[in-house]
Design a protein around this motif. Structure first.
Motif, short mmCIF file in Angstrom:
data_model
loop_
_atom_site.label_atom_id
_atom_site.label_comp_id
_atom_site.label_asym_id
_atom_site.label_seq_id
_atom_site.Cartn_x
_atom_site.Cartn_y
_atom_site.Cartn_z
N ALA A 267 -6.92 -15.08 5.58
CA ALA A 267 -6.28 -15.71 4.42
C ALA A 267 -4.87 -16.21 4.73
O ALA A 267 -4.17 -16.71 3.85
N GLU A 268 -4.42 -16.08 5.99
CA GLU A 268 -3.08 -16.53 6.39
C GLU A 268 -3.09 -18.04 6.64
O GLU A 268 -3.08 -18.51 7.77
N MET B 10 1.48 -23.70 -3.82
CA MET B 10 2.57 -22.80 -3.46
C MET B 10 2.43 -21.47 -4.18
O MET B 10 2.70 -20.40 -3.60
N LEU B 11 2.06 -21.52 -5.45
CA LEU B 11 1.92 -20.28 -6.21
C LEU B 11 0.85 -19.38 -5.60
O LEU B 11 1.05 -18.17 -5.46
N ALA B 12 -0.28 -19.99 -5.20
CA ALA B 12 -1.35 -19.20 -4.57
C ALA B 12 -0.88 -18.61 -3.24
O ALA B 12 -1.17 -17.45 -2.92
N ALA C 109 -7.09 -18.29 -1.12
CA ALA C 109 -6.72 -19.22 -0.05
C ALA C 109 -7.53 -20.50 -0.13
O ALA C 109 -7.01 -21.61 0.08
N TRP C 110 -8.86 -20.36 -0.43
CA TRP C 110 -9.68 -21.56 -0.62
C TRP C 110 -9.20 -22.37 -1.84
O TRP C 110 -9.18 -23.61 -1.81
N ALA D 40 -7.90 -26.21 -2.11
CA ALA D 40 -8.45 -27.19 -3.05
C ALA D 40 -7.33 -27.92 -3.80
O ALA D 40 -7.38 -29.14 -3.99
N PHE D 41 -6.32 -27.15 -4.25
CA PHE D 41 -5.20 -27.78 -4.96
C PHE D 41 -4.36 -28.68 -4.05
O PHE D 41 -3.70 -29.60 -4.52
#
Length: 727
Positions: free
Chosen positions: A170-171, A92-94, A113-114, A118-119
């Motif tokens: 990146a959306e 969420m932070l990213a 975004a990648w 991953a998280f």
């Protein structure tokens, strides 16, 4: 089971099995109720079918195992929620950084975004695994539910995000998948805690010891309760719970608070029955066992409550029907949204996002939880008030009752009549007492039992075996023994046997007493007049019911004088009292009263009325026939708990209707709204979770609301047996 969709999948699979007449799977209590051909519904027949779906079917578990299972589920959910919250926070932070445009370079946005994806992997794989498993199981059962929509929503969000990343955008929507899983896990945890709280209502019923001291081989031996059989004698210790139902060999003061909620000990005479879970207040005693483990009243009440929780009322069936077509409809609409959006000229990305929002917002979580949690909480509230339900529809019908009719003896009165006067034919005093001692025990009517105790004190008799017993419920009994025929019952009963009662046997000064007449082959032998005292709280309770708008009546088989005397004592209008009614007349009268009706009665003669009423309720001292025919049981003597219980039933039904209407409106309106306009998937997630939490918390109001305060104090007995209350 993971959710209500799992329950519907199991239910649908079992329902398709040949020989099954009806089946109901109750998700909150994880129980299955089934009726059909014996071989078709045997555990060994059904368990393999359920196992192929991925579930395990076993015999009904003890209450303690239910608590252990729910605690294990809570830990299981907590672990997955912790993993989801920990890794989802970074996802969420990213996403927030990307949405805010805080990065100067588009390349850094794509890298972030990648990293966001991953998280999200631990959340999507580990935390979300139960949703995928349940979705696959419901698909195999041909009953796709909310887990299919959740799984498709998560996988679609991940798939759209990966496609956008590969296109250089990146959306991404990893945050949508994460939020969907984490918020639903949080909702499931709250729901599990509510289920645990609701099932704790069964803990109101006490638990007895596992062992008892039994008389065997001319000595007292400690044995497991399961090894003790009816007819054996066990030793009771003051202050310890009575382990088995039985008959006391000596009189004693018994504390019934743990079973019935009575704050004061009750005097129980020798040969009277006591129940497991109660306690002796004073000296030790011995008990002749009448019911073994599994057949005790305590066991039957638990079984009835579990039986009730496993079935569904009308509102629950309505919710299940709505959820059954909502999930496939939402799935079809979601899959159709993408091509329709393309035909309307929207881009591929926007069409995918619109379809994703439809899948997320259409999850029928709220519909599935709307009624069962409220029903579970409501039945728990009633059990706290001292009313156990054994019919799934009883809770809903209690909330709609308009007329409440009571039997007199043993229901509004204490059922312990005292003899105020008796008279026999000339020279027949001793003959009458001896005859009464022989015939009165053959009837289960409270008046006959009171006369039996009195006659036993006056003229003890040896054990005998009647040759023939003809018991007419509510009228009297005819017994033949040692070649002699005796009649005991009402004036009408003797008249039907062509026995003439002399005019002097009917005394105006005892018109308010209940009359029982005795006759032998020579005709009228004696007349007995008994008076039964109403419970101290009866008048207050009837007043509360009348104030609440109920139409209250008393229907009795006793004489008008006795009925009106009790009516005057409890403040009930004589116009609402009906005397000298046979069991059939009681039932016909009930059918003519404003419906829905509630009838409270305790005798064999009330069994027909209990069946005729919309809700039949048996008081604490009811006969086995009345208990079997009643949809609800009062665990506390008297009717003091009834007004509050009816208020709780109405509150429970209000919450059911509120939840059902709100969840239906949400799913219908939200689905329509998301089709006609663009709603971000994250907003759809928040709206869907909010609807589920709203119905869960609305039902939790019933479970967590404190019961009304009552005047409870410590009580003791003076030396002469007088009850003393201490504040």
């Amino acid at each position: 089971m993971w959710c209500t969709s799992c329950a519907l999948a199991v239910e649908g699979t079992v329902a398709r099995h040949a020989g099954v007449e009806s089946v109901s799977v109750h998700y909150p209590s994880a129980t299955l109720w089934i009726a059909g051909e014996p071989r078709a519904i045997a555990l060994e027949t059904l368990a393999p079918r359920i196992k192929r779906l991925g579930y395990r079917l076993t015999a009904l578990e003890p209450t303690s195992d239910t608590h252990a299972r729910l605690e294990q589920e809570s830990r299981y959910l907590s672990l997955r929620l912790a993993v989801g919250a920990l890794f989802g926070m970074w996802t969420m932070l990213a996403s927030i950084v990307i949405y805010a445009g805080a990065l100067p370079d588009p390349t850094l946005e794509r890298v972030l975004a990648w990293i966001s994806g991953a998280f999200s992997l631990p959340v999507i794989t580990f935390a979300g695994w139960p949703f995928y498993l349940a979705g696959w199981r419901t698909l195999r059962a041909r009953r796709p539910g909310m887990d299919v929509l959740v799984s498709l929503g998560v996988l679609a969000a991940v798939g759209v995000s990966l496609g956008l990343l590969l296109r250089g955008s990146a959306e991404v929507y990893f945050d949508t998948a994460v939020m969907l899983i984490v918020l639903l896990l949080g909702g499931r945890l709250v729901e599990t805690l509510c289920r645990h709280r609701g099932l704790k209502a069964l803990d109101v019923l006490p638990s007895a010891a596992e062992e008892a001291s039994v008389w065997r081989g001319e000595a007292w031996q400690t044995c497991a309760l399961a090894d003790i059989r009816p007819g054996e004698r066990i030793r009771l210790t003051a202050g310890e719970p009575i382990p088995l139902d039985g008959v006391l060999e000596t009189s004693a003061w018994v504390d019934t608070a743990s079973l019935t909620g009575e704050s004061l000990p009750r005097y129980v005479a020798a040969s009277e029955e006591v129940y497991a879970g109660c306690r002796l207040s004073r000296a030790e005693s011995t008990l002749v066992v009448t019911q073994a483990v599994g057949s005790r009243r305590l066991d039957q009440l638990r079984e009835q409550m579990r039986h009730y929780q496993a079935q569904k009322g009308e509102l629950q069936k309505l919710a299940d029907r709505f959820a059954a077509w909502l999930s496939p409809a939402a799935l079809a609409v979601g899959l159709a949204t993408f091509p329709v959006a393309l035909l309307l000229g929207l881009g591929v990305e926007e069409a995918l996002v619109r379809a994703l929002s439809v899948l997320v917002v259409a999850c029928p979580c709220a519909v599935g939880l709307a009624v069962p949690l409220a029903s579970l909480a409501g039945s728990g509230r009633l059990l706290q008030q001292g009313i156990a339900l054994r019919d799934p529809a009883a809770l809903e019908r209690l909330a709609q009752v308009r007329t409440i009719a009571f039997d007199k003896t043993g229901t509004l009165t204490q059922g312990k009549p005292r003899l105020v006067r008796w008279q026999a034919r000339e020279g027949g005093d001793k003959i009458a007492v001896k005859a009464l001692a022989r015939i009165a025990p053959c009837s289960t009517h409270p008046l006959a039992q009171a006369l039996a105790r009195w006659a036993e004190r006056e003229a003890p008799t040896q054990a005998f075996e009647p040759e023939q017993i003809d018991d007419v419920p509510g009228q009297g009994v005819k017994v033949r023994l040692d070649g002699e025929t005796l009649w005991l019952g009402s004036r009408a009963f003797l008249a039907h046997a062509n026995i003439e009662v002399p005019a002097e046997a009917e005394q105006e000064d005892h018109a308010e007493a209940s009359e029982v007449l005795l006759a032998d082959a020579q005709g009228f032998l004696a007349g007995f007049y008994l008076f039964d005292t109403p419970y101290a709280d009866t008048a207050q309770s009837l007043g509360a019911l009348a104030t609440a708008g109920y139409w209250v009546a008393m229907i009795s088989g006793d004489r008008p004088g006795a009925v009106f005397a009790v009516a005057d004592a409890v403040g009930l209008a004589r116009s609402a009292c009906y005397a000298e009614r046979t069991p059939e007349a009681k039932a016909r009268l009930l059918e003519g009263l404003p419906a829905p009706t509630l009838f409270v009665g305790d005798g064999v003669n009330d069994a027909l009325s209990l069946a005729a009423a919309d809700v039949g309720m048996a008081p604490a001292n009811a006969s086995p026939a009345a208990r079997e025919g009643a949809a609800a049981h009062l665990l506390v003597p008297g009717i003091a708990r009834l007004p509050q219980a009816l208020r709780d039933a109405r509150a429970a039904r209000r919450v059911m209707v509120q939840n059902l209407v709100l969840s239906a409106l949400y799913n219908t309106l939200a689905l329509g709204l998301v089709i006609v306009m663009a709603i971000p998937p994250l907003v759809a997630v928040l709206a869907m979770v909010a609807s589920s939490l709203s119905v869960t918390l609305n039902a939790a109001r019933l479970a967590w609301r404190e019961p009304p305060e009552e005047a409870v104090g410590e009580h003791s007995l003076s030396e002469d047996g007088t009850r003393v209350a201490q504040r």
